[in-house]
Design an enzyme around this catalytic site. Structure first.
Site, PDB file in Angstrom:
ATOM      1  N   HIS A  87       0.531  -1.339  -0.084  1.00  0.00           N
ATOM      2  CA  HIS A  87      -0.126  -0.103   0.046  1.00  0.00           C
ATOM      3  C   HIS A  87       1.001   1.374   0.016  1.00  0.00           C
ATOM      4  O   HIS A  87       2.069   1.072   0.307  1.00  0.00           O
ATOM      5  CB  HIS A  87      -0.801   0.057   1.157  1.00  0.00           C
ATOM      6  CG  HIS A  87      -0.212   0.073   2.492  1.00  0.00           C
ATOM      7  ND1 HIS A  87       0.303   1.250   3.053  1.00  0.00           N
ATOM      8  CD2 HIS A  87       0.155  -0.789   3.480  1.00  0.00           C
ATOM      9  CE1 HIS A  87       0.862   0.885   4.185  1.00  0.00           C
ATOM     10  NE2 HIS A  87       0.588  -0.413   4.493  1.00  0.00           N
TER      11      HIS A  87
ATOM     12  N   CYS B  67       2.855  -4.913   7.260  1.00  0.00           N
ATOM     13  CA  CYS B  67       2.697  -4.885   5.583  1.00  0.00           C
ATOM     14  C   CYS B  67       3.836  -3.965   5.065  1.00  0.00           C
ATOM     15  O   CYS B  67       4.639  -3.327   5.313  1.00  0.00           O
ATOM     16  CB  CYS B  67       1.528  -4.034   5.380  1.00  0.00           C
ATOM     17  SG  CYS B  67      -0.041  -4.847   6.044  1.00  0.00           S
TER      18      CYS B  67
END
Length: 244
Positions: A176, A192
């Site tokens: 992301h 992440c």
């Protein structure tokens, strides 16, 4: 009529060289310092986004973490994403022994993901919801956000998100964007992979759902055993792959 003796000629030549050196030094000192204009343009504003994206300040980002095409020898087919966690790089394998390399921020120790997955879903300006594990670890920080956060410039998932799935199930691991340029090249996220917003938009536009993703946490496997050189192989003007 002026007559110059040999000693006078030598003195004049030395003085001339000295003045030339001073001018050259002043010219060098006058050259502007800062990020390469090539990269400044690459990470410039994107006013046509749903939430107009400002330019990213890359002055504190190590140049090796900026997007560039590099030599990359691998058995992985073109279109595969290889995430080299220890070296903080994400590679999108290209043909001809090259890859597009992006700088990334990775998860803190103990929060990493390793192995293979597929991009099961893509989202533009995603909504963010902290996981139950995140809330349990830091209830004061994430508890008030249990209901989620709407998309926007301050959303932790940034401008785009690629959701990784295994066997059709969400791994809760994402690639992301982030507005925190300083975090690229570090291990600060909750597990992440984060990218500069301009980079995650670029990657998002290149890969479809179903793309294979290989995440390396230690020594690279045979499929990605030869690491690329540091120098880019081309500029945006020479290679349209860099012009998104």
């Amino acid at each position: 009529m002026c007559v110059f003796r040999p000693a006078q000629i030598i003195i004049l030549l030395v003085a001339s060289i000295g003045l030339s050196s001073c001018v050259s030094s002043k010219q060098q000192a006058a050259r502007p310092r800062g990020p390469d204009p090539f990269y400044t343009a690459m990470y410039g504003p994107m006013p046509n986004e749903r939430f107009p994206l400002p330019a990213t300040d890359i002055s504190k980002v190590d140049p090796r973490f900026l997007r560039q095409e590099v030599p990359y020898s691998t058995y992985e087919p073109p279109g595969t994403i290889v995430i080299d966690t220890p070296n903080r790089h994400l590679y999108l394998v290209q043909g001809g022994g090259t890859a597009l390399r992006y700088g990334i921020g990775v998860g803190k120790e103990g929060l990493e993901f390793a192995g293979e997955a597929r991009i099961g879903r893509k989202a533009e300006w995603p909504r963010w919801i902290p996981t139950s594990d995140m809330i349990a670890r830091e209830p004061e920080r994430y508890g008030p956000l249990a209901g989620g956060m709407e998309p926007g410039l301050t959303n932790p998932l940034g401008a785009r998100a690629l959701y990784l799935y295994q066997d059709g199930k969400d791994t809760l691991f994402r690639i992301h964007g982030t507005p925190e340029a300083w975090s690229i090249g570090t291990a600060v996220s909750s597990g992440c992979i984060r990218m500069l917003n301009q980079d995650v938009i670029d990657l998002f536009n290149r890969v479809p759902e179903g793309t294979r993703v290989v995440v390396i946490q230690a020594e690279p496997p045979m499929s990605a055993a030869v690491l690329p050189d540091e120098a880019p192989t081309s500029t945006a003007a020479e290679n349209p792959l860099l012009s998104f």
